[in-house]
Write a protein that holds these residues in place. Structure first.
Motif, PDB file in Angstrom:
ATOM      1  N   ASN A 118       0.811  -1.230   0.000  1.00 38.14           N
ATOM      2  CA  ASN A 118       0.000   0.000   0.000  1.00 38.14           C
ATOM      3  C   ASN A 118       0.834   1.264   0.000  1.00 38.14           C
ATOM      4  O   ASN A 118       0.299   2.343   0.206  1.00 38.14           O
ATOM      5  N   LEU A 119       2.133   1.131  -0.172  1.00 38.58           N
ATOM      6  CA  LEU A 119       2.998   2.300  -0.017  1.00 38.58           C
ATOM      7  C   LEU A 119       3.484   2.842  -1.352  1.00 38.58           C
ATOM      8  O   LEU A 119       3.586   2.111  -2.336  1.00 38.58           O
ATOM      9  N   ASP A 120       3.802   4.139  -1.349  1.00 39.70           N
ATOM     10  CA  ASP A 120       4.394   4.745  -2.545  1.00 39.70           C
ATOM     11  C   ASP A 120       5.878   4.341  -2.609  1.00 39.70           C
ATOM     12  O   ASP A 120       6.403   3.749  -1.673  1.00 39.70           O
ATOM     13  N   PRO A 121       6.554   4.667  -3.730  1.00 46.03           N
ATOM     14  CA  PRO A 121       7.944   4.199  -3.890  1.00 46.03           C
ATOM     15  C   PRO A 121       8.863   4.621  -2.735  1.00 46.03           C
ATOM     16  O   PRO A 121       9.724   3.843  -2.326  1.00 46.03           O
ATOM     17  N   ILE A 122       8.676   5.824  -2.199  1.00 49.58           N
ATOM     18  CA  ILE A 122       9.538   6.277  -1.094  1.00 49.58           C
ATOM     19  C   ILE A 122       9.253   5.452   0.157  1.00 49.58           C
ATOM     20  O   ILE A 122      10.179   5.008   0.844  1.00 49.58           O
ATOM     21  N   GLY A 123       7.966   5.238   0.447  1.00 46.64           N
ATOM     22  CA  GLY A 123       7.588   4.433   1.609  1.00 46.64           C
ATOM     23  C   GLY A 123       8.148   3.024   1.510  1.00 46.64           C
ATOM     24  O   GLY A 123       8.638   2.456   2.483  1.00 46.64           O
ATOM     25  N   LYS A 124       8.084   2.449   0.309  1.00 44.03           N
ATOM     26  CA  LYS A 124       8.632   1.098   0.077  1.00 44.03           C
ATOM     27  C   LYS A 124      10.118   1.077   0.390  1.00 44.03           C
ATOM     28  O   LYS A 124      10.616   0.202   1.090  1.00 44.03           O
ATOM     29  N   GLN A 125      10.805   2.056  -0.178  1.00 43.25           N
ATOM     30  CA  GLN A 125      12.258   2.157   0.000  1.00 43.25           C
ATOM     31  C   GLN A 125      12.604   2.224   1.489  1.00 43.25           C
ATOM     32  O   GLN A 125      13.508   1.541   1.963  1.00 43.25           O
ATOM     33  N   GLU A 126      11.845   3.041   2.243  1.00 36.45           N
ATOM     34  CA  GLU A 126      12.090   3.206   3.684  1.00 36.45           C
ATOM     35  C   GLU A 126      11.986   1.869   4.412  1.00 36.45           C
ATOM     36  O   GLU A 126      12.830   1.537   5.237  1.00 36.45           O
ATOM     37  N   VAL A 127      10.949   1.123   4.097  1.00 32.28           N
ATOM     38  CA  VAL A 127      10.709  -0.138   4.804  1.00 32.28           C
ATOM     39  C   VAL A 127      11.802  -1.158   4.473  1.00 32.28           C
ATOM     40  O   VAL A 127      12.362  -1.806   5.361  1.00 32.28           O
ATOM     41  N   PHE A 128      12.145  -1.277   3.192  1.00 30.76           N
ATOM     42  CA  PHE A 128      13.150  -2.270   2.825  1.00 30.76           C
ATOM     43  C   PHE A 128      14.548  -1.884   3.299  1.00 30.76           C
ATOM     44  O   PHE A 128      15.328  -2.743   3.709  1.00 30.76           O
ATOM     45  N   ASP A 129      14.860  -0.584   3.263  1.00 30.07           N
ATOM     46  CA  ASP A 129      16.168  -0.146   3.764  1.00 30.07           C
ATOM     47  C   ASP A 129      16.288  -0.447   5.253  1.00 30.07           C
ATOM     48  O   ASP A 129      17.339  -0.879   5.734  1.00 30.07           O
ATOM     49  N   MET A 130      15.176  -0.217   5.961  1.00 29.91           N
ATOM     50  CA  MET A 130      15.184  -0.454   7.402  1.00 29.91           C
ATOM     51  C   MET A 130      15.380  -1.933   7.726  1.00 29.91           C
ATOM     52  O   MET A 130      16.155  -2.292   8.604  1.00 29.91           O
ATOM     53  N   ALA A 131      14.683  -2.781   6.983  1.00 27.47           N
ATOM     54  CA  ALA A 131      14.827  -4.225   7.213  1.00 27.47           C
ATOM     55  C   ALA A 131      16.252  -4.670   6.887  1.00 27.47           C
ATOM     56  O   ALA A 131      16.840  -5.495   7.600  1.00 27.47           O
ATOM     57  N   ALA A 132      16.834  -4.088   5.832  1.00 24.91           N
ATOM     58  CA  ALA A 132      18.198  -4.442   5.453  1.00 24.91           C
ATOM     59  C   ALA A 132      19.163  -4.029   6.564  1.00 24.91           C
ATOM     60  O   ALA A 132      20.142  -4.730   6.861  1.00 24.91           O
ATOM     61  N   LYS A 133      18.872  -2.904   7.203  1.00 23.75           N
ATOM     62  CA  LYS A 133      19.717  -2.402   8.283  1.00 23.75           C
ATOM     63  C   LYS A 133      19.637  -3.344   9.506  1.00 23.75           C
ATOM     64  O   LYS A 133      20.658  -3.701  10.087  1.00 23.75           O
ATOM     65  N   LEU A 134      18.427  -3.731   9.855  1.00 21.77           N
ATOM     66  CA  LEU A 134      18.254  -4.654  10.993  1.00 21.77           C
ATOM     67  C   LEU A 134      18.964  -5.975  10.711  1.00 21.77           C
ATOM     68  O   LEU A 134      19.558  -6.583  11.592  1.00 21.77           O
ATOM     69  N   ASN A 135      18.897  -6.391   9.460  1.00 17.50           N
ATOM     70  CA  ASN A 135      19.541  -7.631   9.062  1.00 17.50           C
ATOM     71  C   ASN A 135      21.070  -7.483   9.115  1.00 17.50           C
ATOM     72  O   ASN A 135      21.760  -8.303   9.713  1.00 17.50           O
ATOM     73  N   GLY A 136      21.557  -6.390   8.539  1.00 23.37           N
ATOM     74  CA  GLY A 136      23.004  -6.190   8.443  1.00 23.37           C
ATOM     75  C   GLY A 136      23.645  -5.878   9.789  1.00 23.37           C
ATOM     76  O   GLY A 136      24.691  -6.423  10.131  1.00 23.37           O
ATOM     77  N   GLU A 137      23.006  -4.990  10.554  1.00 20.30           N
ATOM     78  CA  GLU A 137      23.649  -4.507  11.782  1.00 20.30           C
ATOM     79  C   GLU A 137      23.363  -5.384  12.990  1.00 20.30           C
ATOM     80  O   GLU A 137      24.165  -5.480  13.898  1.00 20.30           O
ATOM     81  N   GLN A 138      22.168  -5.991  13.024  1.00 25.53           N
ATOM     82  CA  GLN A 138      21.826  -6.768  14.215  1.00 25.53           C
ATOM     83  C   GLN A 138      21.738  -8.252  13.933  1.00 25.53           C
ATOM     84  O   GLN A 138      21.418  -9.041  14.824  1.00 25.53           O
ATOM     85  N   GLY A 139      21.958  -8.625  12.681  1.00 26.40           N
ATOM     86  CA  GLY A 139      21.903 -10.048  12.339  1.00 26.40           C
ATOM     87  C   GLY A 139      20.513 -10.631  12.471  1.00 26.40           C
ATOM     88  O   GLY A 139      20.344 -11.843  12.644  1.00 26.40           O
ATOM     89  N   MET A 140      19.491  -9.759  12.391  1.00 26.98           N
ATOM     90  CA  MET A 140      18.126 -10.268  12.482  1.00 26.98           C
ATOM     91  C   MET A 140      17.808 -11.088  11.222  1.00 26.98           C
ATOM     92  O   MET A 140      18.174 -10.697  10.115  1.00 26.98           O
ATOM     93  N   THR A 141      17.146 -12.208  11.414  1.00 29.46           N
ATOM     94  CA  THR A 141      16.727 -13.022  10.275  1.00 29.46           C
ATOM     95  C   THR A 141      15.485 -12.353   9.679  1.00 29.46           C
ATOM     96  O   THR A 141      14.542 -12.051  10.402  1.00 29.46           O
ATOM     97  N   VAL A 142      15.502 -12.106   8.381  1.00 28.00           N
ATOM     98  CA  VAL A 142      14.386 -11.412   7.742  1.00 28.00           C
ATOM     99  C   VAL A 142      13.789 -12.297   6.652  1.00 28.00           C
ATOM    100  O   VAL A 142      14.515 -12.852   5.814  1.00 28.00           O
TER     101      VAL A 142
END
Ligand SMILES: Nc1ncnc2c1ncn2[C@@H]1O[C@H](COP(=O)(O)OP(=O)(O)OP(=O)(O)O)[C@@H](O)[C@H]1O
Ligand SMILES: [Mg+2]
Length: 284
Positions: free
Chosen positions: A175-199
Motif C-alpha cells: 500500500n505504499l508509494d515508492p519512497i515508503g517502500k524504500q524506507e521499509v526495505f532499507d530499514m529491514a536491510a539495516k536490521l539484518n546487516g547490523e543486528q543479524g536479524m533473520t528477515v
C-alpha cells in the motif's frame, strides 16, 4: 550465519474445512541472519508458510498439519503463539489496519503489555524501538496522522519492541508509494546487516528481491519449487516464465540481447550491474 533458525521438515498443511493443500511437502532451512525473499503467485502458500513460522498455523488457524516446523529449536505446534511472538515478529500489508492506539508510544507498548513487561521498563524499550525504525521522538504522534511508510515502520517498531530474532514481512509495502517502500526495505536491510536479524519478506517485486535478499524461495501450488540465490533463481528465466513469474528487467534485457548474440555470460540481476556491463560492451 550458521545455525538453522527455521526448519520445515516435509510439512503439508490444509486449512480446516478444505481438502486442498495450502502447503505440500515443504522442506527448507533458513539460517540465522539470512534475508530470504519468498516469491509466488496468489494462493501459492506464501502467507501460510509465514504463519507456520509464528505458529498462527496450526495453533490459531487450525487444520491438518503433517511434518514438523521447528523455530529456534521449538516445535511450533507445541507452543502458544504468545510464546513464539518473543521469537518471531510478523508484519502484514496494511499498516493502517494494524493501528489501534491513540499514540505511537501506546501502539508500540501494546505487545509489551500483553507480554507482562513492567511499566517502568517500557519507556526505554518504546523509544529504542521507535529510534530503530527512524521514528525517534514520535511517541506522542497519532498513528493515523502518519504517512503510509511511517505507519508501516511503526508497525515494525511494535514488533521489534518484543526483540524477535526473526522478522517476517508479508507484502509489507503493497500500500505504499515508492519512497515508503524504500524506507521499509532499507530499514529491514539495516536490521539484518547490523543486528543479524533473520528477515523473511514475502514480495512480488523481483527488483526488490534482487537488491536485498540473500536467497529467493519460489512457491507454486503450496510447494517450494525453487530455492537459491537471486543470481541462481533469476537466471532461470524460462522456468519462471512457465510459472507466470517475472524476472528483474535487467535479466530480461540481457536475455533479449543474448538471443541477438550480443550478450555473453551471466545475467545481471541488478540494474547497476547491467549498466556496467553494457557500458563495458560499448567501450570494447
Ligand atoms: N484461512 C483460510 N482458510 C481456508 N483456506 C485458506 C485460508 N487462508 C488461505 N487459504 C488457502 O490456502 C492456499 C494458500 O493461501 P496463502 O494465503 O498462503 O497464499 P499466498 O501465496 O499468500 O497468496 P497471496 O499472494 O494472494 O497472498 C490458497 O488456496 C488459499 O485459498
Ligand atoms: Mg499472502
Amino acid at each position: 550465519m550458521s545455525n538453522p533458525i527455521i526448519q520445515f521438515d516435509d510439512v503439508s498443511f490444509s486449512y480446516a474445512g478444505t481438502d486442498s493443500f495450502a502447503l505440500q511437502s515443504v522442506s527448507l532451512e533458513i539460517k540465522e541472519g539470512e534475508y530470504v525473499a519468498i516469491l509466488g503467485l496468489n494462493g501459492a502458500g506464501k502467507t501460510t508458510l509465514g504463519l507456520c513460522v509464528n505458529g498462527i498455523v496450526p495453533t490459531m488457524l487450525g487444520g491438518n498439519l503433517t511434518g514438523k516446523v521447528t523455530v529456534g529449536g521449538l516445535d511450533v505446534s507445541e507452543y502458544p503463539v504468545r510464546e513464539l511472538a518473543k521469537l518471531v515478529g510478523i508484519v502484514f500489508d496494511n499498516p493502517e489496519f494494524q493501528m489501534s492506539q491513540m499514540s505511537a508510544a501506546e501502539e508500540v507498548a501494546l505487545g509489551l503489555e500483553h507480554a507482562g513487561v513492567p511499566h517502568e521498563a517500557m519507556h526505554e524499550i518504546v523509544s529504542d524501538s521507535l529510534a530503530m525504525v527512524g521514528l525517534a521522538g514520535f511517541e506522542a504522534r497519532s498513528p493515523l496522522g502518519l504517512s503510509g511508510g511511517q505507519q508501516q515502520r511503526l508497525a515494525i517498531a511494535a514488533v521489534l519492541a518484543m526483540k524477535p530474532r526473526i522478522l517476517i514481512m508479508d507484502e509489507p509495502t503493497s500500500n505504499l508509494d515508492p519512497i515508503g517502500k524504500q524506507e521499509v526495505f532499507d530499514m529491514a536491510a539495516k536490521l539484518n546487516g547490523e543486528q543479524g536479524m533473520t528477515v523473511i519478506v514475502i514480495e512480488h517485486e523481483v527488483e526488490v528481491m534482487a537488491r536485498y535478499a540473500d536467497r529467493v524461495i519460489v512457491m507454486d501450488g503450496g510447494r517450494v519449487v525453487m530455492n537459491g540465490t537471486p543470481q541462481e533463481i533469476f537466471s532461470r528465466v524460462d522456468e519462471l516464465a512457465a510459472l507466470k513469474l517475472r524476472v528483474p528487467e535487467a535479466v530480461a534485457l540481457a536475455k533479449q540481447l543474448e538471443a541477438r548474440g550480443v550478450w555473453k555470460g551471466d545475467f545481471p540481476v541488478r540494474t547497476e550491474t547491467a549498466v556496467d556491463r553494457v557500458n563495458a560492451m560499448l567501450k570494447a
